[in-house]
Scaffold this active site. Structure first.
Site, PDB file in Angstrom:
ATOM      1  N   ASN A  11      16.416  50.103 -30.089  1.00 13.65           N
ATOM      2  CA  ASN A  11      17.718  50.187 -29.769  1.00 13.65           C
ATOM      3  C   ASN A  11      18.678  49.145 -30.242  1.00 13.65           C
ATOM      4  OD1 ASN A  11      19.834  51.634 -28.539  1.00 13.65           O
ATOM      5  ND2 ASN A  11      19.551  50.635 -26.488  1.00 13.65           N
ATOM      6  N   GLU A  38      15.244  52.695 -34.880  1.00 16.15           N
ATOM      7  CA  GLU A  38      16.433  52.621 -34.369  1.00 16.15           C
ATOM      8  C   GLU A  38      16.888  50.993 -34.565  1.00 16.15           C
ATOM      9  OE1 GLU A  38      19.975  54.164 -31.294  1.00 16.15           O
ATOM     10  OE2 GLU A  38      17.874  54.219 -30.561  1.00 16.15           O
ATOM     11  N   ASP A 151       9.787  57.345 -32.316  1.00 16.51           N
ATOM     12  CA  ASP A 151      10.571  58.186 -31.379  1.00 16.51           C
ATOM     13  C   ASP A 151      10.972  59.448 -31.975  1.00 16.51           C
ATOM     14  OD1 ASP A 151      12.620  59.054 -29.543  1.00 16.51           O
ATOM     15  OD2 ASP A 151      13.786  57.431 -30.020  1.00 16.51           O
ATOM     16  N   ASN A 153      12.074  61.689 -29.846  1.00 20.69           N
ATOM     17  CA  ASN A 153      13.073  62.306 -29.407  1.00 20.69           C
ATOM     18  C   ASN A 153      12.887  63.820 -28.695  1.00 20.69           C
ATOM     19  OD1 ASN A 153      15.961  60.908 -28.841  1.00 20.69           O
ATOM     20  ND2 ASN A 153      15.769  60.628 -31.108  1.00 20.69           N
ATOM     21  N   HIS A 248      13.742  51.920 -24.559  1.00 18.88           N
ATOM     22  CA  HIS A 248      12.314  52.297 -24.793  1.00 18.88           C
ATOM     23  C   HIS A 248      11.440  51.375 -24.394  1.00 18.88           C
ATOM     24  CE1 HIS A 248      13.047  56.154 -27.204  1.00 18.88           C
ATOM     25  NE2 HIS A 248      14.336  55.646 -27.156  1.00 18.88           N
TER      26      HIS A 248
END
Length: 261
Positions: A11, A38, A151, A153, A248
């Site tokens: 993130n 990310e 990730d 998603n 996360h």
């Protein structure tokens, strides 16, 4: 040869690098290969301690849009080849795919698109996922060993969200997204975490809102998949839910290529 891998949506690598929790983990982990998603920064924009790590070679795929998306892989193991993207221009501008080939397997580090509010990006996500699956199927048919992490998603099954009924119709739990993971498994790929743990309340993402992490009101969005031909080489797969610093947490995989398979 036993290989330990970890994957973590941080993130924002610049933001997480300001947190003691991140360095407590980074300085003490024993992974041979670390995958970040990310990242939201170019290699020259991140702290030098992360840009040039003595023990690791590092590889980045950066989005064209500044401060958005991006993935990075750090490896202690010698690579055979490194490539970026899926080779499809309209899918590759966001820096979502890093493909690193090793002697025993090809590693995909992926930050899958979010389908967005009211599923505004669902078509883009489905196109991305379908192109990826086509590529994975082709490589699998050539006898390549594949590890697909990141990730996704996507929360696959009701067991992968804290409140399945409430999550219906929400981005990340849409029928089209979940069906794609069904297709991935039908194509001969294995969710390694579920090889070892089929219990509830195993999540990898928690909203920053409403103290979701403290209540463990999360979703499992982060995975290590492998082709079924090497599932016997999987020694362990875990979720490091006690590691903080992002919304996360990291997930892990250990492979042993001394075994058959």
């Amino acid at each position: 040869m036993s290989i330990k891998l970890v994957s973590w949506n941080v993130n924002g690598i610049r933001a997480v690098s300001k947190k003691d929790e991140f360095w407590d983990w980074f300085d003490n982990n024993d992974a041979d290969i670390i995958n970040f998603q990310e990242v939201r920064a170019t290699k020259k924009d991140i702290p030098k301690k992360l840009a040039d790590v003595d023990e690791y070679d590092s590889y980045f795929n950066e989005a064209e849009k500044k401060g958005y998306s991006g993935v990075a892989t750090y490896s202690k193991i010698k690579t055979v080849d490194v490539s970026r993207g899926l080779g499809i221009e309209e899918l590759d501008s966001e820096g979502r795919v890093l493909k690193v080939e090793f002697e025993d397997f090809i590693l995909y580090n992926i930050y899958f698109p979010n389908s967005g509010m009211e599923a505004k990006r669902l078509d883009f996500k489905v196109a991305f996922c379908d192109a990826l699956l086509d590529e994975l199927k082709e490589l699998k048919s050539q006898g390549k060993n594949l590890v697909i992490t990141g990730d996704y998603n996507i929360a696959h099954n009701p067991i992968d969200v804290y409140n399945p009924k409430n999550c219906e119709g929400k981005s990340g739990y849409l029928p089209e997204e979940r069906a794609w993971l069904d297709e991935l498994e039908e194509a001969g790929f294995v969710d390694t975490f579920r090889m070892f743990d089929e219990s509830e309340n195993n999540f990898t993402w928690w909203s920053y809102r409403t103290r979701a992490r403290q209540r463990n009101a999360g979703w499992r969005l982060d995975y290590f998949y492998v082709n079924e031909e090497i599932k016997d080489n999987v020694k362990s797969a875990d979720i490091l839910s006690d590691v903080y610093g992002s919304d996360h947490c990291p997930v892990t995989l250990e492979l042993d290529f001394n075994k058959g398979g």
